[in-house]
Design a protein around this motif. Structure first.
Motif, short mmCIF file in Angstrom:
data_model
loop_
_atom_site.label_atom_id
_atom_site.label_comp_id
_atom_site.label_asym_id
_atom_site.label_seq_id
_atom_site.Cartn_x
_atom_site.Cartn_y
_atom_site.Cartn_z
N THR A 427 -8.16 57.63 72.74
CA THR A 427 -9.06 58.72 71.93
C THR A 427 -8.52 59.21 70.77
O THR A 427 -7.44 58.77 70.28
CB THR A 427 -8.98 60.18 72.78
N GLU A 430 -5.51 61.90 70.97
CA GLU A 430 -4.32 61.28 71.59
C GLU A 430 -3.72 60.00 71.36
O GLU A 430 -2.72 59.72 71.65
CB GLU A 430 -4.45 61.57 73.30
N THR A 432 -3.50 56.27 72.12
CA THR A 432 -3.35 55.64 73.44
C THR A 432 -2.67 56.65 74.58
O THR A 432 -1.61 56.98 74.16
CB THR A 432 -2.68 54.28 73.59
N ARG A 433 -3.66 56.91 75.47
CA ARG A 433 -3.05 57.83 76.58
C ARG A 433 -2.89 57.12 77.77
O ARG A 433 -3.72 56.36 78.22
CB ARG A 433 -4.49 58.87 76.75
N GLY A 457 0.13 61.20 75.51
CA GLY A 457 -0.64 60.59 74.28
C GLY A 457 0.30 60.24 73.06
O GLY A 457 1.09 60.96 72.64
N LYS A 459 -0.31 59.53 70.21
CA LYS A 459 -0.68 59.64 68.66
C LYS A 459 -0.20 61.09 68.30
O LYS A 459 0.39 61.52 67.34
CB LYS A 459 -2.15 59.84 68.48
#
Length: 808
Positions: A427, A430, A432-433, A457, A459
């Motif tokens: 998303t 986030e 890469t979650r 997450g 990010k």
């Protein structure tokens, strides 16, 4: 035979004009060379057709220039031949039986679904054989008829046999036979055996009387297919229900039927070797008990048994209390060349034998005393279908796939990993979650489940989590209490009340691994939320269940879900609600996986009624509201495919902030050649979510009174099967149509301003898709057109949608 047909074809030319094509011939089964009746025969692009008669013969005339002649029949592969226009020919066509598998059965790699059903039938045959019950008592009346043909001619003998088999011997044909033996016998049947109580011989000439009585007496007077063999004339013929049946038979699951007594499966069986003493035919079984409900069996003419060249047996069973089935009627017919009866007038006489039995149970109280309930058969369900094969690597993998497909979880001892769709997602918020979802299973606590997930997450360097606990109350009915708390991001159009949607374990209604890996895009439209949920589930009976949800949710504003009042930012929306939902089904099977219920949908509709009452707080404003919602979904199977639809309607009372309005689920994928892939809501229903409008943007529309409709039509290659070369790919046509319509009052603006991207549905939103599925037995592709509001900025008129679709 071919030369005879060729001569017939040449003879008919004298009755045709120059441009008329005439084809005469016979259609046979390629396996046993028996004639096939009711085969449809037509020239391509012609609507006129003829059908083969009882002996497989046909004659068709055609005045066009088409050269391809098509032969089609239910249960057989369609064939084509080429004939030269204006010619007259005789042909012999041999058609191959086609294995058509049931849509609803679960796909298990390396396993024939019919063989899997047969295993369950065999496991239950001792229970279902009521003649073995202690205290069993019944009466039977058997009528035996033996006829001698006056004319030894194949076509006449076949006609007499077919009429005798159905019990409708015509007046004309009755004059061609001599009744040698007619008798009626009555028997008392118990577990210990069969005892004759009376016999009446109505007519029989003295010549051959004793021989015929012996002949009839050698027939088995109790054709019990639950035993390994059926004995006739001292020969043991392997029953299709025998424990060694797989060595003698091929099985084909061809249909499921809804009957007044419940769903039944129809299985066709065929002898692997026509020389073996094994039958060809079909039977039906009750889907709950796996008991026989009817059977038709025919011994191949090539079977290694003397004199007999037709033997057909049929039996019908009747439902008794407590899921028992008892034999109601049995019919056996055969004809034979019995040379021991030969005389000067009949050097090779044709003998016809018909035996009919009618049964009546003496003590039906026996079935009440047995008290066999549905739970007695639950041991043979989807979870145990592979138990006897678990030691093989292939079947261990298959069981894992089946468990994931049904529940969305991967078993790991006393803990399950899942829902697997939560493992990862991509998303914009986030990055890469990665998520670890775990839940205890019945191996740890049979009536308790504790679980949740923890996600991180990369990010925003933020942890998100959820925790839950569930308890199943003692008793036969399902009564479950669940408590959960979640702090996470969700899609801005997430619908808490879409119960028919959420009951599929492989559809979350949120951003998950499927949107990341299959849609090939990063989720963008999310907002943070905190959710506290207490729920109670209760079964009223096998078809009706209800649930009460008490929710306290807090939705936080962000750029994707803005909250303002007269241009002033509002940080969050608090919602407290009580929701009561009732689900109605009709004879639908379910599978219990600990505290989770899996639905095995049948062909009948499933209804959902929901009432919600609640309060909200947004800024300094509070208010109350009510919601009334209904939904129905159904599979409808027809001759050429299936239809799947979902229809919804709802009404909101009171003023509410716009996130609490009805917001149809949209899509952020682009059009004009951009591919999008979704996991299907229902296996076989198509390649994308039935609950998503593929050409509608997120939160593009909202309504407080609404109706929604999603439909998909999947055909069984009605057109694709007719295209040269393409037909070998087994592609199937796929159509879809979706509609959303409603109204929206401006009064809700007093609570929260509407975002600029959201508006009322001023005219019905519609989209239609056309494509095909079953690409490599896995993929589907649709071309989707948006039909309304196409002049709006930022919307796509057309797009390609590609999805995963696994079906039989």
């Amino acid at each position: 035979m071919f030369w005879l047909l060729l001569i017939i074809g040449l003879l008919v030319t004298t009755f045709t004009h120059a441009q008329e094509t005439v084809v005469a011939g016979q259609v046979l089964n390629i396996s046993d060379k028996n004639p096939i009746s009711n085969v449809n025969i037509r020239f391509r692009n012609s609507t006129k057709y003829v059908q083969t008669n009882d002996e497989g013969f046909f004659l068709i005339r055609y005045t066009g220039r088409e050269s391809k002649l098509i032969f089609s029949c239910v249960g057989y592969k369609t064939q084509e031949i080429k004939v030269r226009p204006g010619q007259s020919v005789g042909v012999q066509i041999e058609m191959m039986e086609e294995n058509t598998l049931l849509q609803e059965a679960l796909i298990i790699p390396g396993v024939n679904p019919a063989n899997d059903l047969m295993r369950r039938v065999r496991l239950m045959r001792r229970i279902n054989d009521i003649s073995q019950l202690e205290g069993y008592s019944a009466r039977s009346t058997e009528q035996n008829l033996v006829l001698l043909s006056k004319i030894n001619q194949g076509s006449i003998s076949k006609r007499i046999f077919e009429q005798l088999k159905t019990g409708n011997l015509s007046k004309n044909d009755s004059s061609l036979v001599i009744p040698l033996y007619m008798a009626e016998s009555k028997y008392e049947l118990t577990v210990s055996g069969k005892k004759q109580v009376s016999q009446n011989i109505f007519s029989s000439p003295e010549s051959g009387k004793m021989l015929l009585e012996k002949l009839v007496g050698q027939m088995s007077t109790e054709l019990n297919f639950y035993e390994n063999t059926v004995t006739i004339f001292g020969k043991s013929i392997i029953s299709p229900l025998a424990g060694i049946g797989n060595s003698y038979y091929n099985y084909y699951l061809v249909d499921s039927l809804n009957t007044p007594t419940g769903k039944q499966y129809e299985i066709h069986f065929k002898s692997r070797n026509p020389k073996n003493l094994a039958f060809n035919g079909r039977f039906r079984i009750d889907s709950l008990t796996y008991a026989l409900t009817e059977i038709d069996a025919e011994l191949p003419n090539k079977a290694n048994i003397n004199f007999i060249h037709n033997l057909r047996i049929s039996a019908k069973y009747i439902a008794q209390p407590n899921h028992r089935w008892s034999c109601d009627t049995e019919d056996m017919a055969l004809n034979m060349n019995y040379e021991l009866l030969a005389d000067d007038a009949h050097p090779r006489p044709e003998v016809f034998i018909k035996r009919t039995s009618k049964y009546s149970i003496s003590n039906t109280e026996l079935f009440h005393a047995q008290n066999f309930a549905k739970s007695d058969y639950d041991q043979i369900t989807l979870n145990s279908k592979l138990d006897d094969l678990n030691n093989t690597p292939l079947l261990r993998t298959a069981k894992l796939i089946a468990n994931v497909a049904l529940t969305g979880n991967i078993p790991m001892g006393k803990v399950d990993l899942g829902n697997i769709l939560q493992l990862a997602r991509l998303t914009n918020i986030e990055g890469t979650r990665l998520t670890l979802p775990l839940k205890t299973n019945e191996k740890l606590w049979p009536n308790v489940a504790i679980g949740g997930y923890l996600g991180y997450g990369t990010k925003n360097n933020t942890f998100k989590y959820s925790a839950m606990a569930g308890y199943k109350l003692p008793g036969k009915k399902k009564r479950v209490i669940n408590l959960s708390y979640t702090d996470d991001y969700r899609r801005i159009d997430y619908n808490y009340n879409n119960f028919l949607y959420h009951e599929n374990p492989l559809v979350t209604g949120d951003e998950d691994i499927s949107t990341t890996l299959l849609m090939l895009w990063s989720g963008d439209k999310l907002n943070p939320r905190k959710e506290l949920n207490l729920s109670f589930f209760n079964d009223w009976n096998s078809d009706i269940e209800s649930a009460l949800y008490l929710r306290a949710n807090k939705l936080y504003a962000n750029s994707k879900l803005p909250m303002q009042t007269n241009g002033v930012d509002i940080p969050s929306l608090q919602q407290r609600s009580a929701t009561f939902n009732t689900r109605f089904s009709f004879g639908e099977r379910t599978y219990e996986n600990h505290l989770q219920r899996i639905y095995i949908q049948n062909n009948k509709p499933v209804l959902s009624l929901t009432f919600e009452g609640g309060q909200y707080s947004v800024g300094d404003k509070t208010g109350g509201y009510g919601k009334l919602m209904s939904a129905v979904k159904q599979y409808i199977h027809f001759d050429y495919g299936e239809i799947y639809y979902v229809a919804e309607a709802g009404y909101i009372v009171g003023k509410v902030p716009y996130p609490l309005l009805e917001i149809p689920m949209g899509s952020e994928a682009g059009g004009y050649g951009i591919f999008r892939m979704n996991i299907p809501v229902q296996t076989g229903s198509g390649g994308y979510s039935m609950y998503q409008y593929n050409m509608m943007r997120y939160m593009e529309y909202a309504a407080d009174k609404y109706v929604n409709l999603q439909t998909e039509f999947a055909f069984n290659g009605l057109l694709m099967n007719q295209i040269p070369l393409i037909k070998h790919l087994n592609l199937r046509e796929l159509l879809s149509f979706k509609l959303a319509y409603g109204s929206l009052s401006d009064s809700h603006r007093a609570v929260l301003d509407y975002p600029v991207f959201m508006q009322p549905i001023k005219k019905p939103y519609m989209e239609v898709g056309v494509g095909f599925t079953n690409i490599f037995h896995l993929l589907s592709v649709q071309s989707v057109w948006r039909l309304t509001d196409t002049d709006k900025s930022g919307v796509f008129h057309w797009g390609i949608r590609c999805g995963l679709n696994v079906s039989f």
